[in-house]
Design an enzyme around this catalytic site. Structure first.
Site, PDB file in Angstrom:
ATOM      1  N   LEU A   1      10.144   1.593  -0.702  1.00 49.16           N
ATOM      2  CA  LEU A   1      10.764   2.491  -2.117  1.00 49.16           C
ATOM      3  C   LEU A   1      11.035   3.938  -2.734  1.00 49.16           C
ATOM      4  O   LEU A   1      12.513   3.908  -3.484  1.00 49.16           O
ATOM      5  CB  LEU A   1       9.459   2.866  -3.080  1.00 49.16           C
ATOM      6  CG  LEU A   1       8.035   2.081  -3.557  1.00 49.16           C
ATOM      7  CD1 LEU A   1       7.632   2.545  -4.553  1.00 49.16           C
ATOM      8  CD2 LEU A   1       9.089   1.073  -4.509  1.00 49.16           C
TER       9      LEU A   1
ATOM     10  N   VAL B   1       6.922   1.000   6.211  1.00 48.40           N
ATOM     11  CA  VAL B   1       7.556   0.367   5.186  1.00 48.40           C
ATOM     12  C   VAL B   1       7.421   0.046   3.672  1.00 48.40           C
ATOM     13  O   VAL B   1       8.212   0.334   2.705  1.00 48.40           O
ATOM     14  CB  VAL B   1       6.974  -0.719   6.045  1.00 48.40           C
ATOM     15  CG1 VAL B   1       8.512  -1.854   5.400  1.00 48.40           C
ATOM     16  CG2 VAL B   1       6.978  -0.924   7.297  1.00 48.40           C
ATOM     17  N   CYS B   2       6.260   0.729   3.608  1.00 47.90           N
ATOM     18  CA  CYS B   2       6.395   1.028   1.808  1.00 47.90           C
ATOM     19  C   CYS B   2       7.229   2.003   0.960  1.00 47.90           C
ATOM     20  O   CYS B   2       7.735   2.394   0.154  1.00 47.90           O
ATOM     21  CB  CYS B   2       4.624   0.801   0.811  1.00 47.90           C
ATOM     22  SG  CYS B   2       3.881  -1.023   0.867  1.00 47.90           S
ATOM     23  N   THR B   3       7.148   2.847   1.871  1.00 52.11           N
ATOM     24  CA  THR B   3       7.678   4.023   1.804  1.00 52.11           C
ATOM     25  C   THR B   3       9.068   4.094   1.810  1.00 52.11           C
ATOM     26  O   THR B   3       9.834   4.745   1.073  1.00 52.11           O
ATOM     27  CB  THR B   3       7.439   5.551   2.730  1.00 52.11           C
ATOM     28  OG1 THR B   3       5.435   5.776   2.067  1.00 52.11           O
ATOM     29  CG2 THR B   3       7.978   6.740   2.588  1.00 52.11           C
TER      30      THR B   3
ATOM     31  N   ALA C   1       0.932  -1.116  -0.028  1.00 50.98           N
ATOM     32  CA  ALA C   1       0.032   0.471  -0.237  1.00 50.98           C
ATOM     33  C   ALA C   1       1.001   1.490  -0.201  1.00 50.98           C
ATOM     34  O   ALA C   1       1.467   1.215   0.706  1.00 50.98           O
ATOM     35  CB  ALA C   1      -1.092  -0.081   1.398  1.00 50.98           C
TER      36      ALA C   1
END
Length: 156
Positions: A48, A43-45, A38
C-alpha cells in the site's frame, strides 16, 4: 476469481469513517482495486505504501485507487494514518466483496475459520469491466506495479 472482460462484481463497503462507498460511485472512471490480506503486516504495508508513492501516476491518467481489507474500519483508519495513505481503505468485514471476486483466503495464516482476501489487484474501466486481474500465488508476493500502471495507461 473475477476474470478480465467480465463485469466487476458490485459492492458497497464502508471506509475508515464508516461512510458507505460503492463501486458504482466511480462509474465512468478507472478504478485500481487493491485487496490486501491484513493491515499492519509487512507485505501489505509495503504494497500500500508503493501505491501511495505512485498515486500521482494513477491520478495523472484519471484512475482512482481503492484498497479493500477484511479488518474493521477502525483498524484501517489507524493503518492509513500510520502510513500516510492517500486513498481509502474499505472494510470488507463480512467478506462479501472477497467472496464476490472469488478471492477468499480461507484459514488464513493457519487460523481455522478466519477468512482474509488473497492479495489481488483488479483494474476496472469506466464501464465497470475488469481489464486487468492479478492474484498472488501466496500472500508474500507483491504485484508488478509496472504491470498495473501499464494496464491503467492502456485505458486512456
Amino acid at each position: 476469481m473475477a476474470q478480465v472482460s467480465e463485469k466487476a462484481p458490485h459492492f458497497t463497503l464502508i471506509d475508515s469513517a464508516r461512510k458507505q462507498v460503492s463501486l458504482s460511485d466511480f462509474a465512468g472512471k478507472t478504478v485500481v482495486l487493491v485487496f490486501i490480506p491484513a493491515a499492519f503486516t509487512g507485505v501489505c504495508t509495503k504494497e500500500l505504501c508503493s501505491f501511495r508513492d505512485s498515486i500521482a501516476a494513477f491520478n495523472d491518467v484519471g484512475a482512482t485507487v481503492l484498497a479493500i481489507d477484511v479488518d474493521a474500519p477502525f483498524t484501517n483508519a489507524a493503518f492509513a494514518e500510520k502510513n500516510g495513505l492517500n486513498f481509502p481503505i474499505l472494510s470488507d468485514y463480512d467478506r462479501k466483496a472477497v467472496r464476490a471476486f472469488d478471492i477468499a483466503h480461507d484459514d488464513f495464516a493457519g487460523m481455522v475459520g478466519y477468512t482474509a482476501a488473497k492479495r489481488s489487484v483488479f483494474v476496472i474501466d469506466g464501464e465497470g469491466v475488469i481489464r486487468y486481474a492479478w492474484v498472488a500465488p501466496n500472500p508474500g508476493v507483491e504485484p508488478s506495479y509496472d504491470e498495473v500502471k501499464a494496464a491503467v495507461a492502456a485505458l486512456r
